[in-house]
Design an enzyme around this catalytic site. Sequence first.
Site, mmCIF file in Angstrom:
data_model
loop_
_atom_site.group_PDB
_atom_site.id
_atom_site.type_symbol
_atom_site.label_atom_id
_atom_site.label_comp_id
_atom_site.label_asym_id
_atom_site.label_seq_id
_atom_site.Cartn_x
_atom_site.Cartn_y
_atom_site.Cartn_z
ATOM 1 N N LYS A 1 11.357 19.108 -3.386
ATOM 2 C CA LYS A 1 9.865 18.417 -3.616
ATOM 3 C C LYS A 1 8.894 19.591 -3.782
ATOM 4 C CE LYS A 1 8.220 14.289 -2.892
ATOM 5 N NZ LYS A 1 9.037 13.008 -3.590
ATOM 6 N N ASN B 1 2.320 0.831 -8.645
ATOM 7 C CA ASN B 1 3.428 0.962 -9.503
ATOM 8 C C ASN B 1 4.640 -0.015 -8.726
ATOM 9 O OD1 ASN B 1 6.382 2.382 -9.815
ATOM 10 N ND2 ASN B 1 5.187 2.176 -11.842
ATOM 11 N N THR C 1 11.365 1.528 -9.713
ATOM 12 C CA THR C 1 11.411 1.487 -8.514
ATOM 13 C C THR C 1 11.167 0.066 -7.874
ATOM 14 O OG1 THR C 1 10.525 3.447 -8.246
ATOM 15 C CG2 THR C 1 10.487 2.487 -6.465
ATOM 16 N N SER D 1 15.203 8.419 -13.133
ATOM 17 C CA SER D 1 14.934 9.981 -13.452
ATOM 18 C C SER D 1 16.137 10.679 -13.751
ATOM 19 C CB SER D 1 14.218 10.434 -12.196
ATOM 20 O OG SER D 1 12.860 10.042 -12.017
ATOM 21 N N LYS E 1 18.517 10.393 -0.489
ATOM 22 C CA LYS E 1 18.292 9.567 -1.231
ATOM 23 C C LYS E 1 19.150 9.465 -2.557
ATOM 24 C CE LYS E 1 13.838 8.047 -2.144
ATOM 25 N NZ LYS E 1 12.460 7.877 -2.620
ATOM 26 N N LYS F 1 16.315 17.894 -6.717
ATOM 27 C CA LYS F 1 15.426 16.903 -7.503
ATOM 28 C C LYS F 1 14.420 16.462 -6.534
ATOM 29 C CE LYS F 1 15.005 13.911 -11.075
ATOM 30 N NZ LYS F 1 13.530 14.522 -11.244
HETATM 31 P P1 NAD Z 1 0.511 3.532 -6.071
HETATM 32 O O1 NAD Z 1 -0.485 4.847 -5.851
HETATM 33 O O2 NAD Z 1 0.767 3.176 -7.450
HETATM 34 O O3 NAD Z 1 0.294 2.411 -5.546
HETATM 35 C C1 NAD Z 1 -0.130 2.296 -4.107
HETATM 36 C C2 NAD Z 1 -0.744 1.048 -3.686
HETATM 37 O O4 NAD Z 1 -1.278 0.985 -2.337
HETATM 38 C C3 NAD Z 1 -1.955 0.711 -4.474
HETATM 39 O O5 NAD Z 1 -1.976 -0.740 -4.734
HETATM 40 C C4 NAD Z 1 -3.264 0.867 -3.464
HETATM 41 O O6 NAD Z 1 -4.156 0.174 -3.906
HETATM 42 C C5 NAD Z 1 -2.586 0.253 -2.342
HETATM 43 N N1 NAD Z 1 -3.170 0.763 -1.183
HETATM 44 C C6 NAD Z 1 -3.585 1.919 -0.874
HETATM 45 N N2 NAD Z 1 -4.500 2.105 0.447
HETATM 46 C C7 NAD Z 1 -3.964 0.706 1.066
HETATM 47 C C8 NAD Z 1 -4.143 0.266 2.020
HETATM 48 N N3 NAD Z 1 -5.075 0.937 3.158
HETATM 49 N N4 NAD Z 1 -3.876 -1.102 2.411
HETATM 50 C C9 NAD Z 1 -3.279 -2.077 1.296
HETATM 51 N N5 NAD Z 1 -2.913 -1.220 0.189
HETATM 52 C C10 NAD Z 1 -3.342 0.048 -0.101
HETATM 53 O O7 NAD Z 1 1.923 4.284 -5.638
HETATM 54 P P2 NAD Z 1 3.375 3.685 -5.781
HETATM 55 O O8 NAD Z 1 4.169 4.681 -6.824
HETATM 56 O O9 NAD Z 1 3.262 2.420 -5.990
HETATM 57 O O10 NAD Z 1 4.041 4.267 -4.481
HETATM 58 C C11 NAD Z 1 3.915 3.191 -3.196
HETATM 59 C C12 NAD Z 1 4.897 3.872 -2.174
HETATM 60 O O11 NAD Z 1 6.257 3.881 -2.863
HETATM 61 C C13 NAD Z 1 4.846 5.441 -1.722
HETATM 62 O O12 NAD Z 1 5.073 5.273 -0.486
HETATM 63 C C14 NAD Z 1 5.437 6.057 -2.633
HETATM 64 O O13 NAD Z 1 5.944 7.363 -1.952
HETATM 65 C C15 NAD Z 1 6.606 5.178 -2.566
HETATM 66 N N6 NAD Z 1 7.554 5.297 -3.785
HETATM 67 C C16 NAD Z 1 7.223 5.242 -5.119
HETATM 68 C C17 NAD Z 1 8.224 5.433 -6.199
HETATM 69 C C18 NAD Z 1 7.709 5.449 -7.606
HETATM 70 O O14 NAD Z 1 8.641 5.462 -8.449
HETATM 71 N N7 NAD Z 1 6.493 5.073 -7.789
HETATM 72 C C19 NAD Z 1 9.479 5.996 -5.847
HETATM 73 C C20 NAD Z 1 9.886 5.970 -4.588
HETATM 74 C C21 NAD Z 1 8.779 5.586 -3.545
#
Ligand code: NAD
Length: 427
Positions: free
Chosen positions: A106, A221, A190, A361, A94, A70
Amino acid sequence: MTEQINAFKMAQAQFDNVAALLNLDPQAAAMLRWPTREFRFQIPVKMDDGSIRVFFGYRVQHSDVRGPSKGGIRFHPSETLDTVRALAMWMTWKCAVADIPLGGGKGGVAVDSASLSINEQERLCRGWIQQIHRNIGPRQDVPAPDVGTNPRMMGWMMDEYSKLVGQYTPGVITGKPVGGGGSLGRTEATGFGAVYTIREAMKYLDIAPDNAVAAIQGFGNVAQYAAIEFVEMGGIVVCVSYWDRDDQKPYTVSRDDGIDPQFLQSITDVYGTIDKEKAQDSGYVIEPEEAWISKEVDVLIPSALEGQINAETVQDISDRVKIVAEGANGPTTPEADAVFAKRGVFNIPDFLCNAGGVTVSYFEGVQNDMNFYWSREEVLSKLDDKMTKAFHDVLEMSEREDVYMRDAAYMVAIEKVVKAMELRGWL
Ligand code: NAD
């Protein structure tokens, strides 16, 4: 994080470290240090101008001992086989720590999806499935969205797979749009899941949620829904940060008496840029990005990028901070970890803290199998049960073995994976 760091070498080093702590059977370690299967393939895509562009796609299946592999599909220009390998390995841990019966995988394509038209994106998504459909499936390997991919793309991919195998197969992919085989509650999973673990950590540390104060990095997100749930729990979020597309730099958006996450969401565009003027008109202060890290708060929730809390930035963190909850993947470097361990800061490691996404998921796959869909409340209540149980399993290991929470999470995960290997007669 500097570019020289190879994510897969880092993932292997973390594994070796915990394998030594656990005195792991070297044969089991030899199997788990490398992915079970790896695929690299070319995807020729007919572009809108009639030319053909060749993209390279990857799928890595690190482990399927606890269930089908997954993990998401990243569309990112700097995607390499090694980043995909590392992320696949982390997915195995995880899923094991969250105790969902799935393995780790992945996928990716080296591409900036924003540079493609919608039609080109669709052809790329369908092409990815055409190349790999024989090696994925609800009982083999189930992809999902990740950086650069979204629910609509998952809908195209599910459609392509269903056509190729000749039957409607929603369970081949998760993160699909609601109404197209997706699950309610996936969007908030998340961020909400992260706050469920923070709530449990606060109980353990005797911090009352009513007056707890948090600072969040990011407003994507994960960060948006972490902010909403933290406030819902009774706490105050004093700032979030975001990448401003117009100014091409990040900012922190603060309000000392607490931000209103729903209001900020309402003035954030689809790319995550907050309308600064509207925020200022409503009493928010726009500060440089680094401001989020030095706030006088109880909880820091890095939810943007990797490597944000490092040897340098960790020095700016206030002594008041009791909990660092890693919404993002890999936000804390080993040097910063060492400082936290010395200061007694409580860590909720990334693959525990942000496991809510993969948990829902998994629920999506279960609902697809049953062809029966749960209400949002039912999904979120099951998510809360899973996250709470996962948190306490790790906490118990951390207390029993007197190890840092990150090591304890690895120990819980690796033990479960090795147990499954034994039960299947692999060892
Ligand atoms: P996203 O793209 O929705 O949000 C990322 C955020 O980071 C945005 O608000 C963006 O403006 C901000 N950002 C980018 N560059 C920046 C900087 N230099 N300084 C400050 N802010 C900055 O992504 P997401 O889905 O929220 O994911 C964020 C993290 O969480 C990632 O590491 C991702 O791998 C991890 N993650 C996400 C999920 C999920 O379900 N969405 C699950 C597990 C882990």
